[in-house]
Design an enzyme around this catalytic site. Sequence first.
Site, PDB file in Angstrom:
ATOM      1  N   GLU A  28       0.949   3.957   1.839  1.00 10.47           N
ATOM      2  CA  GLU A  28       1.489   4.417   3.131  1.00 10.47           C
ATOM      3  C   GLU A  28       2.708   3.577   3.521  1.00 10.47           C
ATOM      4  OE1 GLU A  28      -1.521   3.530   2.291  1.00 10.47           O
ATOM      5  OE2 GLU A  28      -3.067   4.324   3.607  1.00 10.47           O
ATOM      6  N   HIS A  66       0.840  -1.191   0.000  1.00  9.51           N
ATOM      7  CA  HIS A  66       0.000   0.000   0.000  1.00  9.51           C
ATOM      8  C   HIS A  66       0.885   1.254   0.000  1.00  9.51           C
ATOM      9  CE1 HIS A  66      -3.773  -2.164   1.748  1.00  9.51           C
ATOM     10  NE2 HIS A  66      -3.368  -2.673   0.598  1.00  9.51           N
ATOM     11  N   CYS A  78      -2.448  -0.365   7.413  1.00  7.02           N
ATOM     12  CA  CYS A  78      -1.615   0.846   7.334  1.00  7.02           C
ATOM     13  C   CYS A  78      -1.781   1.671   8.606  1.00  7.02           C
ATOM     14  CB  CYS A  78      -2.003   1.677   6.115  1.00  7.02           C
ATOM     15  SG  CYS A  78      -1.522   0.884   4.579  1.00  7.02           S
ATOM     16  N   CYS A  83      -6.099   1.874   5.416  1.00  8.43           N
ATOM     17  CA  CYS A  83      -6.830   0.651   5.760  1.00  8.43           C
ATOM     18  C   CYS A  83      -6.571   0.267   7.216  1.00  8.43           C
ATOM     19  CB  CYS A  83      -6.455  -0.483   4.816  1.00  8.43           C
ATOM     20  SG  CYS A  83      -4.756  -1.022   4.955  1.00  8.43           S
TER      21      CYS A  83
END
Length: 353
Positions: free
Chosen positions: A46, A44, A78, A69
């Site tokens: 982040e 992801h 995250c 998320c």
Amino acid sequence: MKLALLQAKKNLGNTSDNPAVGCVIVKNNFVMSSGCTGINGRPHAEQNALIYSRNDIKKSNLYVTLEPCSNYGKTSPCVKSIIKSKINKVFFSLKDPDTRSNNKCTKQFKKNRVKVNCGILSSEMKNFYRSYYKSKACGLPFVTAKMAVSKDYYTKNNKGKWITNEFSRGRVHLMRQNHDCVLSSSKTISDDNSSLTCRIMGLEKRSPIRIILDKKLEISTRSTIVKTAYKYRTIIFFNKNNKKKIKTLKNLKIILVKTSLKDDGNFDIKKILFKIKKFGFSRIFLESGLKLTTYFLTEGLIDDLHLFISSKKLGNNGSNNFKKVIKLFSKNIKFVNEKVNLHGDKLITYRFV
Ligand code: AOF
Ligand code: ZN
């Protein structure tokens, strides 16, 4: 947040059914790090931004285009990594429509004394995430159609391959790379011998997967698309018991999907779109001729239509006129998005949803 959006745009159309997210970490007005969702959807954004920060990011502010998320999916949350990194404040633009994360991060951040702000640049972001929101809401992929016409609206040049100029065609290549797959029919392939790849230097690897509708398995094994299937993933939807051709195409690395027909003897396009979504493709670029594009319009399956209009007329050398079609469906157009001049050619984008 504008920088985060630029990050998000980097991998749009290449993150499978995960949204393309962008993230920027800022401390004392310096950008410490940035990241975007990885190819095929992971890591992801982040996580990438947090991992690649070379400096101390404690007490930084983190800007992210979508709500981080908070669930364990294929990756760990995250939200947890952000808290662990001792970020001071998280700015996110839109809430994630995925129910596993929707509206969940704020509470967790506050509990761990991380400040939160939601909503910066939300209207721009809503536009960017149209395809993600659509696929989450109804399970159908987002469909962008492209049509190239002469000044007198012919879609077919009987005397040559091209209708629009090289700048328009370059723009089409750019559009291909931010879609998961490009959809066409075997008829269009045999008319144009197209390869449907992205041939912009440096972006070749972003070429979309090619999906061809070929009810009777008529595609030529000598066509460029078949000959390059070993390099660019190619899927054919078909309905024909031609064992020899099936074997030949499979040997050439084509993925074959046998699909039932409707009572009228045609493919159920909506059913095929659901299937395509199940393969993990969320953004489809429809590059086909007048017949299939008109069918998509009739069924209300097109979200955006990019119409490239050449500065030259084809007159007697043209066939398959698009003028009546676009007029017929003009009542469904929500608005005209942009008007771009491409060295004489014009690009008009119609939004249907
Ligand atoms: C983020 N940042 O860059 C993306 C997010 O299976 P997983 O673990 O990859 O989780 C998938 C879900 O994560 C997806 O449905 C969406 O809700 C979210 N996507 N979230 O924080 C990202 N791509
Ligand atoms: Zn995440």
